[in-house]
Structure formats: structure tokens, C-alpha cells
Design an enzyme around this catalytic site. Sequence first.
Site, PDB file in Angstrom:
ATOM      1  N   TRP A 193      16.682  -3.001  13.584  1.00  0.00           N
ATOM      2  CA  TRP A 193      16.205  -3.109  14.974  1.00  0.00           C
ATOM      3  C   TRP A 193      14.777  -3.629  15.012  1.00  0.00           C
ATOM      4  O   TRP A 193      13.936  -3.213  14.212  1.00  0.00           O
ATOM      5  CB  TRP A 193      16.236  -1.718  15.609  1.00  0.00           C
ATOM      6  CG  TRP A 193      15.372  -1.558  16.823  1.00  0.00           C
ATOM      7  CD1 TRP A 193      14.016  -1.382  16.845  1.00  0.00           C
ATOM      8  CD2 TRP A 193      15.795  -1.580  18.183  1.00  0.00           C
ATOM      9  NE1 TRP A 193      13.579  -1.281  18.140  1.00  0.00           N
ATOM     10  CE2 TRP A 193      14.659  -1.397  18.993  1.00  0.00           C
ATOM     11  CE3 TRP A 193      17.048  -1.715  18.819  1.00  0.00           C
ATOM     12  CZ2 TRP A 193      14.716  -1.357  20.382  1.00  0.00           C
ATOM     13  CZ3 TRP A 193      17.097  -1.667  20.201  1.00  0.00           C
ATOM     14  CH2 TRP A 193      15.934  -1.487  20.965  1.00  0.00           C
ATOM     15  N   ASP A 235       8.613  -4.766  19.823  1.00  0.00           N
ATOM     16  CA  ASP A 235       7.401  -5.553  20.067  1.00  0.00           C
ATOM     17  C   ASP A 235       6.863  -6.355  18.867  1.00  0.00           C
ATOM     18  O   ASP A 235       6.869  -5.848  17.748  1.00  0.00           O
ATOM     19  CB  ASP A 235       6.239  -4.636  20.460  1.00  0.00           C
ATOM     20  CG  ASP A 235       6.642  -3.546  21.403  1.00  0.00           C
ATOM     21  OD1 ASP A 235       7.782  -3.535  21.884  1.00  0.00           O
ATOM     22  OD2 ASP A 235       5.797  -2.674  21.654  1.00  0.00           O
ATOM     23  N   SER A 276       2.971   0.058  18.134  1.00  0.00           N
ATOM     24  CA  SER A 276       2.411  -1.292  18.251  1.00  0.00           C
ATOM     25  C   SER A 276       0.889  -1.359  18.119  1.00  0.00           C
ATOM     26  O   SER A 276       0.183  -0.373  18.362  1.00  0.00           O
ATOM     27  CB  SER A 276       2.807  -1.889  19.600  1.00  0.00           C
ATOM     28  OG  SER A 276       4.172  -2.162  19.577  1.00  0.00           O
ATOM     29  N   ARG A 294      -1.699   4.115  23.613  1.00  0.00           N
ATOM     30  CA  ARG A 294      -1.086   3.319  22.538  1.00  0.00           C
ATOM     31  C   ARG A 294      -1.244   1.802  22.720  1.00  0.00           C
ATOM     32  O   ARG A 294      -1.656   1.333  23.756  1.00  0.00           O
ATOM     33  CB  ARG A 294       0.400   3.657  22.414  1.00  0.00           C
ATOM     34  CG  ARG A 294       1.237   3.390  23.645  1.00  0.00           C
ATOM     35  CD  ARG A 294       2.695   3.671  23.301  1.00  0.00           C
ATOM     36  NE  ARG A 294       3.599   3.397  24.381  1.00  0.00           N
ATOM     37  CZ  ARG A 294       4.019   4.313  25.253  1.00  0.00           C
ATOM     38  NH1 ARG A 294       3.604   5.555  25.172  1.00  0.00           N
ATOM     39  NH2 ARG A 294       4.875   3.972  26.197  1.00  0.00           N
TER      40      ARG A 294
HETATM   41  C1  FRU Z   1       6.779  -1.126  24.003  1.00  0.00           C
HETATM   42  C2  FRU Z   1       6.574   0.159  23.216  1.00  0.00           C
HETATM   43  C3  FRU Z   1       5.106   0.367  22.913  1.00  0.00           C
HETATM   44  C4  FRU Z   1       5.152   1.249  21.703  1.00  0.00           C
HETATM   45  C5  FRU Z   1       6.351   0.712  20.985  1.00  0.00           C
HETATM   46  C6  FRU Z   1       7.154   1.751  20.233  1.00  0.00           C
HETATM   47  O1  FRU Z   1       8.055  -1.657  23.833  1.00  0.00           O
HETATM   48  O2  FRU Z   1       7.106   1.247  23.924  1.00  0.00           O
HETATM   49  O3  FRU Z   1       4.364   0.898  23.975  1.00  0.00           O
HETATM   50  O4  FRU Z   1       3.996   1.151  20.926  1.00  0.00           O
HETATM   51  O5  FRU Z   1       7.183   0.099  21.945  1.00  0.00           O
HETATM   52  O6  FRU Z   1       8.174   1.160  19.503  1.00  0.00           O
END
Ligand code: FRU
Length: 592
Positions: free
Chosen positions: A144, A147, A204, A267
Site C-alpha cells: 500500500w 502520500d 508524512s 503532523r
Molecule cells: C494524509 C495522511 C497524513 C499522515 C499520513 C499517514 O493522507 O493522513 O496526514 O501523515 O496520511 O499515513
Amino acid sequence: MKLKTIITSILCLIAAASCNDRKSDLPVQGTIDENGLYTATFTASRNYLLIPSYYKRGTNKLDIQVNGTSIFEAIPVMTVAKDKVDYFVPIEIASYKGKTVSISITGVDPASLILSQARQSDCIGFDREEFYRPQYHFSPEFGWNNDPNGLFYDNGVWHLGYQYNPYSVMWDNMSWGHATSTDLVHWENHPVIIRPDALGNAYSGSAVIDKNNTAGFGENAIVALYTSAGEQGQQQSVAYSLDGGYTYTKYEGNPVISSTPEMMTQRDPKVQWIDDKWVMAISFDKYVRFYGSQNLLDWEFLSSICANDFGLPDWGTWECPDLLKFDYNGETKWVVTINADQTGPNGVRTTLYFIGQWTGREFIADPLPYPLLLDYGVDQYAGVTYGNTGDRHVQLAWLTSSPWPGSETPATKYFTGGMALPHDIFLKDGGEHLILASVPAKEIYEARQPAKELGLREAGTLEAMLDNNSGSYQIELTFVPKSDENFGFKLSNSKGETVSYTFDQSNGEILTDRSKCGLQDAFPKSAHCPVVAKLIKRDAYKVELFIDRMSSEMFVNDGDCVMTNCLFPTEYLNTLEVFGDVELISSRIFEF
Ligand code: FRU
């Protein structure tokens, strides 16, 4: 065909051929005790350990020990097959050859197929060339992705980190996968660069080239800032690379921004050097916060913005923000892009932008009719830009695709996701106001084969656009409408599956209708159908449509409009029908 394409095809054939040869596979003999603990011990002698699995979010905890020591800093979860096998999870064990490997997996059904089907193999256990595998976009070989992370350009090489689950085709165990490209079209996969640890999953973030060694890791160290998401909340961590971004070492002082009881969900740090300091844009719930630093390690809070500031409704967490500087006709303008994680104007997650000024401490937006959408499609998200590209802004977004939670028939088998086409983004006069325009990155045009003329001059049907259609091509149509009627075009296949693109001039909309185009279960239920975009009125419309098996990316008039949507026709689309009162100035097709 280009030489590079021929060589790649031959290599793929060799890899595929060796992967069909399963004679040298070695069964792994294991047992399951009364508590559901699966254990097996063997001497590693092949490249991969293949564990049978099926489509379900993981709950089985996997440990692998080599000579008595776990190979994981944090134990991953996976799904072990019970009575059916949807796919095999390939775990690389090549570097442990000759050593004793012990596996343990919790919560396994006593009659699980793992007993008969777990094995060592020299190949990943599947054919990479599945039906919907994109041909000129990035997709992970197995697993999978979501981002894009840690994007930077260095000496001709585009580095792509990405949210990655190596142990399933569903979200979990967030790590940073890594791939590189020299043309933004062909991608080479590399080992995972950042893995989960005691602070949590690696969510991310971004990466910068620390040219002046401000952090003290070394001149030109690549410094990644990412979110550690664990039991103590979401905290910001640092990892650095001294080999140009191929391997990273975690900073021992992590986290560099700790969570507090009021700040548990901060985040996706996006960092760049602006004027006299490093500036971080970061998601904090429904806000974007800005921090400043001299050394990438000590951060000072500067300011924040939120939906309320722009009179916008609550569209969930503002994720993956970016802050961008543009020159527009000699004037400096700044843009903030954010990704709203819940129902936005198009019914699903959406990338929004705001245009204004950056004072060095805060972002002040121009009064514009917000929300402004960077892409009107429903299958792109979490886009951010590359670092170290000078004045150019190259943005890359996650191509969100099947299977969605609850989807019974995931369209893709061994991978989920991919990346949309990289875009060049810039400010442009959108008629009523400035817009943030998005066009395919210039490298995409350079990678195409020469054009083939389709020869359509007015509304009509072309029965087969390509003789050997592999589901991947680009169509370019330039229309001059002869009246105010709706016009547009449709793509279809011999099964009658159709996707239509309609320019509704009176309502000022462009509509993509994919409701009769093959598998439907793959689509997010909340996405509006048809997908609607704003039509900026012009005398002529140049439409560039990129179809890559499971994706449809439409660009209109050099950045007036972009729509990224997924499609899952069960036979490749090959017939083009143009409708409406139009003259076609050009109709061309390109392959990659
Ligand atoms: C966006 C997100 C980010 C996070 C990541 C986790 O798609 O939710 O905010 O860091 O994916 O996989």
C-alpha cells in the site's frame, strides 16, 4: 519504441519468467499452538519469505528474528490467510542467507493455510504486470502507498519517498518507501528508508538538503523531518542521510517537537529555507501552523491559519500543507496549499489553496472566493512540492485508488495506490482572479513517443485509436465550440463501458462521468457523480487527457482546470467519440 523501453521490457520479461518458475520454492514448516501463535524456524536460502494473506486490515503481529535478534524496531501487523489466499506478502530475506530465521505470528487460525503455503522463494511470487498496473506513473511493486514524502531533486535525480505498508495492500505500519527517477516517468524502487520505531509509525514529512550543515550532520546532508505517530501522540522527528538519500539514520534526540496534551495530532512537517531561517508548515488538527528554526532541530512557533479565517466550513483535518513562493509578473506572491481530509466541495478529500503574502512570521491571504481547488478530481490527495528545484514548483500527489475500506472487489491485487502525474504549478490569470494552475511536468512531454494524428475534424467516432492498446496513452484534442451547446467526448470499449467528459458551457462546468465505466465498488461512495469542475470560458479548449490503465487525468487550457480520477474499465478503453457542435483544430494520440 525507445531503447530504454525495450531494455525495461526485456528485464521485466526475464523477471516475470523467473517468477513463474516456482520449482525452487522451499516450503516453510511451522506449527500453530493452542493460543494461535504460529512459529517456524528455518535456514534462509532464498530471496523472499512468502506469507499467504487476504484482503483485510491486519491484526496478526509478526516478529522475525535472525540468529535470535528481531529485525524490527517496532512489531508490524499483517493478515494471515485463513481459508483463502488473495496474495502473498513478500518479505526480503536475501541478506540473511545461511542464517537461522525464526518467525512468530500471533492470532492465527489453527487451520490457517499458512501451514501449507508459507515458503521461501527466489521471486516475489506474482506477476508485476497486473491489468491495472500504471505504465507511466509510479506505483509500489507490492503493498500500500499513500502520500508522497521527503521529495527532493538532486543532481538530475528525483527522489520520491512515500507512505508505505510493506506487509499488506491496506494502510498500516507506516514507513517511508523510496523510489528514484531521472525523467519523472520511469521509477526505480529502493529499500525502505524510514521504518516505525518506539515513537510510533513514520507518518508524512519532507526532506531538505542541508547545504550549510546547519543541523551539524554534515555538509549537504539530506535531512528528513517526519511525524512519529505513536502512543504519546504525533511528534516530529528527524532522520539524516549522508549518502544522498538512499539510507537514513534517525537523530538520537528525537522527537524534536514533542506532543503535549493539547497537541496530540500535529503532523506532516513541510520544511524549506526562506530568507534567514528554516520554515516549517505543519498540520495541527483544523489549522496549519508555521514554525521557524536555524538548525532544523530547535523550533519556534510563529503563527497559524485555519478554515475559519477564510469563512470555510469544517472539512476535517488540514493535512500535508505546503508554503510556496511565486513570481507573478514581477510581483512576489505566496501560496499555502492544504489537504482537507473530509468531505470537501467535491464530496471527498480535496487539495485547497490560498494566495497571499508571507511576512516572515505569518501568512496573510488575499481576499479571493475561497475555497479554491487545485484539482477538481476525486482521486488525488496529499500533494506537496519537490525541494531544491529553484524557482520551479513540481508538485506530486497520491493517486488514491481501490480498494476503499468496505470494498468487496479491490481492482488491484498486489498494490494499492500510486502517484498522480507530477505537475508544474504556477500562478495564472483565471479570468476573474489569480489561480494556481497545474500542468503536466515538462518531463512528461519529453518522455512521450511522437504524436499520431487521429484526424478527427468534427463530432464523430474513431473505432480504434490504437492497434495494440495497452490501456496507457495520452489524447490531445483542441475544440472550438460553434455554439453554446454542450460538447465533449467519450471513451469506450467493446463491452460498452464508457467514460464521458462534458463541457457544459451554459452552467460553466466540466463534468467527468465514470458511472458506466467498469468496476464501481472501487470508488469512494461519497464522491460526487459526475465529478464537476469549473469551466473557465475561452474561445478554444485544449484538452490533454492522460489515461494510464486505472487513471484519467484531464488538463484543460494549460492549467485552467485539472481533474484526476480513477477508472476501472474491465477492458482497455479504445474508442473515441466526440459530440456537440464543435470544430476540432487537432486530435492526436501519444504513447509512452
Ligand atoms: C494524509 C495522511 C497524513 C499522515 C499520513 C499517514 O493522507 O493522513 O496526514 O501523515 O496520511 O499515513
